[in-house]
Design an enzyme around this catalytic site. Structure first.
Site, PDB file in Angstrom:
ATOM      1  N   GLU A 120       0.852  -1.186   0.000  1.00 30.92           N
ATOM      2  CA  GLU A 120       0.000   0.000   0.000  1.00 30.92           C
ATOM      3  C   GLU A 120       0.897   1.249   0.000  1.00 30.92           C
ATOM      4  O   GLU A 120       1.859   1.296   0.753  1.00 30.92           O
ATOM      5  CB  GLU A 120      -0.904   0.031   1.233  1.00 30.92           C
ATOM      6  N   GLY A 260       3.189   2.695  10.750  1.00 29.20           N
ATOM      7  CA  GLY A 260       2.984   1.926  11.975  1.00 29.20           C
ATOM      8  C   GLY A 260       2.825   0.437  11.707  1.00 29.20           C
ATOM      9  O   GLY A 260       3.436  -0.399  12.370  1.00 29.20           O
ATOM     10  N   GLU A 297      -5.258  -2.659  12.700  1.00 28.13           N
ATOM     11  CA  GLU A 297      -4.958  -3.502  11.526  1.00 28.13           C
ATOM     12  C   GLU A 297      -5.918  -4.686  11.455  1.00 28.13           C
ATOM     13  O   GLU A 297      -6.386  -5.057  10.383  1.00 28.13           O
ATOM     14  CB  GLU A 297      -3.508  -3.997  11.545  1.00 28.13           C
ATOM     15  N   GLU A 319      -9.813   4.174   6.239  1.00 28.92           N
ATOM     16  CA  GLU A 319      -8.970   4.654   7.334  1.00 28.92           C
ATOM     17  C   GLU A 319      -9.757   5.412   8.402  1.00 28.92           C
ATOM     18  O   GLU A 319      -9.577   5.178   9.590  1.00 28.92           O
ATOM     19  CB  GLU A 319      -7.812   5.507   6.788  1.00 28.92           C
TER      20      GLU A 319
END
Ligand code: HT7
Ligand code: ZN
Length: 889
Positions: A120, A260, A297, A319
């Site tokens: 991504e 992250g 996640e 998101e």
């Protein structure tokens, strides 16, 4: 550099039903054989265009026949086949990529002795030729071959079908992912790892294997991560009815990672900072961040993976929604098992932390040259749009839908969203339509049409509040008026863009002059908090039975991402800080009072603020209020962060902010020393470390008391801090003491303890990141000190965590020392050095000063020069060019 517009979206003319990838993995050159099953999706006979970047093409074959170079068109970044007549065919491509040279950490790269991927947003094209866009969803079968000793573990998405040894010390593993996915969710990992695992039964009774992989020697640090994963699975089942759809779910920790973590289907790759924790080496904040990121996640498995984005303009679809979900998860984990009053307070603490982060990172973005709606209209580099706006403001916009629909209604909307779109690549509009289908049932005659504007309008709205009390009629008229001024490029558009009123849920409460809550009666309905739905530019509500002029408690719970404009007296703020029943608004009032004192002392440094004593009295009352939890008390008694305060100065005056804040901390430390000492003693914890909300709240309060005592400046403060450091049995306390010393200690104490800390932790890279960071952010660390630290053998610009801990910390948080001509040119120099290695990171560092025009004239000139210096360099990455051009436009 070319700009891509949202309105130019066209569906891809082909379906890639299956992708069969075979990897011969080697760090210096990896050969990828890609077999695609292609079907025409569009009868108009368009060319098949594949993306590629930094690849060497070896061979192309169509239905088994090798093509000669004149049968396809190859450019630097595309491979094009002219439209054929076949409705379905197989395309085979062999290409090479070079993981060891990949310093961008996008695509296939080396970290330590292992190989990782990051796809991504557009990293898959750096692995093989493919339509690298999220609306092309395929079933993947992946064969990995590698040297068995060097890479004993070969992982990819889905289920392991088979593994076997090959000649010459090599081996292979075959993985198949049963779920069609876009290529940005592809992952592979090859290396030698320790594994912690647990089998759980999902809600429907299926077994699922959960695994956390990390470097050998760190296996004792993965217990919290695995437990967090189990909690995430359970939470999504309970709160949203969403079950894990895989037999195996893996997390792998990487030392080198741009962000992250990454939600690849069934094979999440994480920055090791969000996996590894033990009480000795990790702080409470890291424990909470690990839980939140693992949750985030994992929750993407549904919001992002099962239902994905049609194009990257829809990024906030996954998101914003997933941040909202991780915020709720963390809040539920923090409040779990607590009595109601404490649970409410813990929930407020989470809200305070989230809103503070929004105000520090997103509000300035929304007022600067990069301002964009949560669904942007155009971009040059999508990597630059992984922003606080997409994530944090996106989450606020989902939260407002939750507020408008209520918990049950929101859940019904989510159910409807999955019923309609499971397995599809969709848009923000599709999400809102699912929510709207519930909203219209709840509110006949009303829609969310106007609410949609939140997706297309940038900027933080301002809501002005006016109260008119009629003593004779005993009524209160509350008028809310919204303004949506132009931001970013809008400020230069001619004719000016017309921004339309938004649908804003505004929570309001009232207190009487003694601080007692009044109820709000509107059209016969009586409530403690009224949710006003502001839709017009200006709207008025009348409340009955209000005998005296009340004190309003505004935007309770931060019910919308707006800035409230309402003039208050310091006395009103002090009253709210002591008595507001809404914990968020109460905190807000205390912070506003402190902000007022700080801004006063900046604007008239000689005389200081007339309200300083009121602030000290308020702080004293809060220190003595036995009803507050330690965590909440630590938030309400913290002064606003430097960067938050900086945003309130105009022009931005960093040096004044630093001095005013340091002075006031010292003053409050000194004036209330006995109370801080009592708080320090009362919040001592005996027994083993646990990161739960109550214990971390106590540590937070105790360490805040220590900071105030240290800042007060006497000998006693430093002695106590040194003792605290020596007695610390966990990293939270140790770092708190080190941080206080580095900020306020004598040079000898500071360097002695820094040396001690380094010697003790030099083998733990995540702790050494902290060691760099605590120095870089301190007002006592000069630019020369930072340059010196850059020569330390442990420093490297190539490792993003290390670059963040020293360079980013200095440029972002050391307001006292970065703001000079030398500091600014240091920043430009580092942006350029990073750009040659990793544009994902350089463009983020560049953004630290995107709002340069708002600084005081001397700083503005020097920042402008630094920007121009960057702009004048040849061969900037496209990521950085976009930022530079926007900043200087
Ligand atoms: N969805 C993930 C995004 C991400 C990313 C983007 C650009 C460059 C590197 C990256 N690593 C991860 C992270 C998330 O929001 O979950
Ligand atoms: Zn995410």
């Amino acid at each position: 550099v070319q700009s891509i517009s949202r309105h130019d979206y066209r569906p891809y003319p082909y379906r890639i039903t299956h992708a069969d990838l075979q990897f011969d993995l080697q760090a210096d050159a990896t050969r990828v054989h890609t077999r695609l099953s292609v079907e025409s999706a569009d009868a108009s006979g368009q060319a098949l265009v594949l993306n590629g970047e930094d690849l060497t093409l070896e061979q192309v074959a169509l239905d088994g026949r090798t093509l000669s170079p004149d049968e396809y068109t190859l450019t630097e970044n595309t491979l094009t086949l002219a439209p054929g007549t076949l409705p379905a065919f197989t395309l085979e491509i062999t290409s090479l990529c070079r993981p060891a040279d990949n310093t961008q950490l996008m695509g296939l790269y080396v970290s330590g002795n292992s190989l990782f991927t990051q796809c991504e947003a557009e990293g898959f094209r750096r692995i093989t030729w493919f339509p690298d866009r999220p609306d092309v969803m395929s079933r993947y079968r992946v064969t990995l071959r590698a040297d068995k000793q060097r890479y004993p573990l070969l992982l990819s998405n889905g289920n392991l079908l088979e593994s076997r040894d090959l000649p010459d010390g090599r081996h292979e593993a075959v993985w198949e992912d049963p779920h069609p996915k876009p290529c940005y969710l592809f992952a592979l990992v090859a290396g030698d790892f320790a594994c912690r695992e647990q089998t759980i039964q999902t809600r429907s009774g299926r077994d699922a294997l959960l695994q956390v992989y990390s470097d050998h020697g760190s296996e004792h640090q993965t217990e919290w991560a695995l437990d967090s994963l189990v909690r995430s699975v359970r939470w999504d089942e309970t709160r949203f009815g969403l079950e894990l759809d895989l037999d195996r779910f893996m997390i792998v920790a990487a030392r080198d990672f741009n962000m992250g973590a990454m939600e690849n289907k069934g094979l999440n790759v994480f920055n090791s900072a969000y996996v590894l924790a033990d009480p000795e080496s990790a702080t409470d904040a890291s424990y909470h961040a690990i839980e939140a990121v693992i949750g985030h996640e994992y929750f993407h498995n549904w919001t992002g993976n099962r239902v994905t984005c049609r194009d990257w303009f829809q990024l906030s679809l996954k998101e914003g929604l997933t941040v909202f979900r991780d915020q709720e998860f963390s809040a539920d984990m923090m409040t779990h098992g607590l009595p109601e009053a404490e649970a409410q307070s813990a929930r407020a603490v989470k809200r305070i932390d989230d809103v503070t982060a929004l105000r520090i990172a997103q509000f300035p973005e929304d007022a600067g040259p990069m301002a964009h709606p949560i669904r942007p209209e155009s971009y040059q580099s999508i990597s630059n749009f992984y922003t606080a706006t997409i994530y944090e403001k996106g989450a606020e916009i989902i939260r407002m839908q939750h507020t408008l629909l209520g918990e049950e209604g929101f859940r019904a909307g989510m159910d409807e969203y999955f019923r309609r779109h499971d397995g599809q690549a969709v848009t923000c509009d599709d999400f809102l339509s699912a929510m709207e289908s519930v909203y219209v049932r709840q509110n006949p005659g009303s829609t969310l049409e106007q609410f949609r504007r939140w997706y297309s309008q940038a900027g933080t709205p301002r809501v002005k509040v006016t109260l008119a009390h009629d003593a004779a009629a005993q009524t209160l008229r509350v008028t809310l008026e919204q303004r949506n001024p132009p931001v970013g490029i809008e400020t230069r558009q001619n004719p000016p863009v017309e921004k339309l009123p938004l649908h804003i849920p505004f929570a309001l409460g009232l207190l009487d002059g003694e601080g007692k809550e009044l109820s709000l009666t509107h059209k016969g309905v009586k409530q403690a908090t009224a949710l006003l739905e502001l839709r017009e530019k200006s709207q008025t509500w009348t409340f009955e039975n209000i005998a005296e002029q009340p004190v309003p408690s505004l935007l309770r719970g931060f019910s919308a991402p707006v800035i409230v404009e309402y003039e208050r007296t310091p006395q009103e703020l002090a009253l709210l800080a002591r008595h507001d029943t809404d914990a968020f608004a109460r905190w807000e009032a205390a912070q506003s009072l402190a902000t007022r004192v700080l801004l006063d002392s900046i604007s008239r440094p000689e005389s200081g603020s007339p309200d300083e004593q009121l602030l000290i009295d308020t702080w004293e009352a809060l220190l003595q209020d036995g009803s507050l939890t330690a965590a909440y008390r630590s938030r309400i008694l913290s002064l606003p962060a430097e960067r938050e305060l900086l945003e309130k100065t105009s022009p931005l005056d960093p040096l004044a902010v630093v001095e005013a804040r340091r002075r006031l901390i010292g003053k409050l430390g000194d004036a209330l020393a006995p109370f801080w000492m009592t708080a320090y003693e009362d919040n001592r914890i005996d027994g083993p470390y646990a990161p739960d909300a109550a214990s971390s709240g106590k540590r937070s309060m105790r360490n805040l008391a220590l900071l105030y005592l240290m800042a007060a400046g006497g000998q006693g403060g430093q002695e106590l801090t040194l003792e605290h450091y020596d007695a610390a049995r966990n990293m939270t306390d140790r770092m708190a003491a080190l941080g206080a010393l580095v900020q306020y200690g004598t040079p000898e104490a500071r360097s002695e303890r820094l040396q001690h800390f380094y010697t003790q932790w030099r083998h733990n890279p995540l702790v050494i990141d902290r060691w760099f960071a605590v120095q870089a952010a301190s007002a006592a660390t000069s630019l020369a000190d930072v340059r010196q630290l850059m020569t330390h053998p442990d420093f490297s610009l190539r490792n993003p965590n290390r670059a963040r801990s020293l360079i980013f910390q200095f440029c972002t948080n050391n307001l006292r020392n970065v703001h000079s001509r030398e500091g600014h040119s240091f920043w430009a120099e580092q942006v350029l050095a990073l750009d040659a290695l990793n544009p994902e990171i350089s463009s983020r560092l560049a953004r630290v000063f995107e709002n340069w025009q708002r600084f005081t004239p001397v700083l503005r000139d020097s920042l402008q020069q630094a920007w121009r210096h960057i702009q004048s360099q040849p061969a900037l990455s496209s990521n950085l060019s976009e930022i530079v051009n926007k900043a200087l436009s």
